[in-house]
Write a protein that holds these residues in place. Structure first.
Motif, short mmCIF file in Angstrom:
data_model
loop_
_atom_site.label_atom_id
_atom_site.label_comp_id
_atom_site.label_asym_id
_atom_site.label_seq_id
_atom_site.Cartn_x
_atom_site.Cartn_y
_atom_site.Cartn_z
N THR A 47 4.05 -17.75 -3.44
CA THR A 47 3.33 -17.34 -2.23
C THR A 47 2.77 -15.92 -2.40
O THR A 47 3.24 -15.15 -3.24
N SER A 48 1.79 -15.59 -1.58
CA SER A 48 1.22 -14.24 -1.60
C SER A 48 0.41 -14.00 -0.34
O SER A 48 -0.25 -14.91 0.15
N THR A 49 0.45 -12.78 0.15
CA THR A 49 -0.50 -12.36 1.18
C THR A 49 -1.47 -11.35 0.55
O THR A 49 -2.66 -11.59 0.42
N ARG A 50 -0.93 -10.20 0.12
CA ARG A 50 -1.76 -9.09 -0.34
C ARG A 50 -2.51 -9.38 -1.63
O ARG A 50 -3.70 -9.06 -1.76
N THR A 51 -1.85 -9.96 -2.60
CA THR A 51 -2.50 -10.16 -3.90
C THR A 51 -3.67 -11.13 -3.74
O THR A 51 -4.76 -10.89 -4.25
N ARG A 98 -0.56 -15.48 -10.65
CA ARG A 98 0.80 -15.13 -10.24
C ARG A 98 1.70 -16.28 -10.69
O ARG A 98 1.75 -17.33 -10.06
N HIS A 125 4.26 -5.99 -12.20
CA HIS A 125 3.32 -6.14 -11.07
C HIS A 125 2.29 -5.00 -11.16
O HIS A 125 2.28 -4.09 -10.34
N GLN A 128 -0.09 -3.95 -8.18
CA GLN A 128 0.64 -3.26 -7.12
C GLN A 128 0.86 -1.79 -7.50
O GLN A 128 0.60 -0.87 -6.71
N MET A 222 11.23 -12.71 -3.91
CA MET A 222 10.64 -13.41 -2.76
C MET A 222 10.94 -14.91 -2.75
O MET A 222 11.20 -15.48 -1.70
N ASP A 261 6.15 -1.95 -1.14
CA ASP A 261 5.02 -2.79 -1.58
C ASP A 261 4.76 -3.99 -0.69
O ASP A 261 3.72 -4.63 -0.82
N MET A 262 5.68 -4.29 0.23
CA MET A 262 5.56 -5.43 1.13
C MET A 262 5.56 -6.76 0.35
O MET A 262 5.05 -6.77 -0.74
N PRO A 263 6.05 -7.87 0.89
CA PRO A 263 6.57 -8.03 2.25
C PRO A 263 7.90 -7.29 2.46
O PRO A 263 8.70 -7.16 1.54
N ARG A 289 -4.36 -1.98 -1.94
CA ARG A 289 -4.41 -3.11 -2.88
C ARG A 289 -5.86 -3.56 -3.12
O ARG A 289 -6.21 -3.99 -4.21
#
Ligand code: CP
Length: 310
Positions: A47-51, A98, A125, A128, A222, A261-263, A289
């Motif tokens: 999973t990813s949001t930012r990348t 990823r 990473h 990041q 994660m 770096d989140m999440p 990012r």
């Protein structure tokens, strides 16, 4: 040609990417068409949001196009990575992946005719860490001589920070009571040791006293955080790591900026009040990012012959 980690990059090359990121942030119109007609394949096993968002928006804002590819819906899930990558790299100009295993990313890089960017694996990473260095340079005006303290488990983000910091003159102290074994890279640690810029300690209170930045990350990878099979290990880690939480008590004697770096897992590696405190740069760091993604795309040799400074 590829960006798997920072090993193949000289200090000057990495600093150029960071500086380009800052420049692009302030002058986005300068490279609005730099990747006109180019395609980026973004392939995700996790999973990813930012990348995902940052690379997709970066391609759009640079005049190109990005394809989101969920690994499980493709024949990468059934076939040989080498063969599938041979095909993929004949239809796109760049690949960002990823993957769960760095070994698979290395296979992908070998097979690919176009640059491969590591979108985070168990060891590194780099996109990041590039955003993190952009954030630090923006806040302090320089990287040379500043001090970052990373408090958490030794993981992929920690590795890329060690590499990125020691290549750009940042002093980095890691406070990592737990070493996430799949992330171990002795060569990276040895290279960092030679610079004299990396040290480790478990005395977190002492380490943060003169820090310019304090950085933390999830204590558990994660993909395992909500996995019932990992519940026992999670409980063990939380117990061990709780004295290293970034909270008001730890910050009493520090004026450092706070990074993550989140999440974020609120109440675990960091307390809620610190995330929203005036010293937190976490959300700006996540915004960066996008500029990190743009700078990386523009600096990867074969995707485009664009010299940003022109
Ligand atoms: N920090 C980071 O890589 O975020 P995502 O996992 O949401 O992409």
């Amino acid at each position: 040609m590829h960006l798997i980690n920072f090993k193949e990059l000289s200090s000057q090359q990495l600093i150029k990417i960071i500086d380009d990121g800052i420049e692009i942030k302030h002058n986005p119109e300068k490279c609005r068409t730099a990747l006109d007609g180019k395609s980026l394949a973004m392939i995700f096993q996790k999973t990813s949001t930012r990348t995902r968002v940052s690379f997709e928006v970066a391609m759009t804002q640079l005049g190109g196009h990005a394809l989101y590819i969920d690994w499980r819906t493709t024949n990468f899930a059934l076939a040989d990575i080498y063969d599938e990558t041979q095909y993929l790299s004949r239809n796109v100009d760049c690949i960002m992946a990823r993957l769960l295993k760095n070994a698979d990313l290395q296979t992908m890089a070998k097979a690919s005719l176009v640059p491969v960017i590591n979108g985070c694996d168990e060891k590194y990473h780099p996109s990041q860490a590039t955003a993190d260095l952009i954030t630090m340079k923006e806040k302090k005006g320089t990287l040379k001589g500043i001090k970052l303290v990373y408090v958490g488990t030794h993981n992929n983000v920690c590795n890329s920070l060690i590499e990125g910091c020691t290549k750009t003159g940042v002093k980095i102290t890691t406070v990592t009571p737990v070493f996430n074994e799949p992330s171990r890279d002795e060569e990276l640690l040895e290279n960092a040791r030679k610079t004299g810029l990396h040290e480790t300690t478990l005395d977190v209170k002492e380490a943060v006293k003169d820090a310019d930045f304090i950085y933390t990350d999830t204590w558990i990878d994660m993909e395992f955080f909500q996995d019932p099979k990992y519940a026992e290990e999670k409980e063990k880690r939380v117990k061990l790591m709780m004295p290293y939480q970034i909270n008001k008590e730890l910050m009493k004697k520090s004026n450092a900026y706070i990074m993550h770096d989140m999440p974020i897992h609120r109440g675990y590696e960091i307390s809620s009040d610190i995330i929203e405190s005036s010293k937190s740069v976490i959300y700006e760091q996540s915004e960066n990012r996008l500029y990190s993604a743009k700078a990386i795309l523009l600096n990867l040799g074969k995707i485009v012959s664009h010299n940003f400074s022109n």
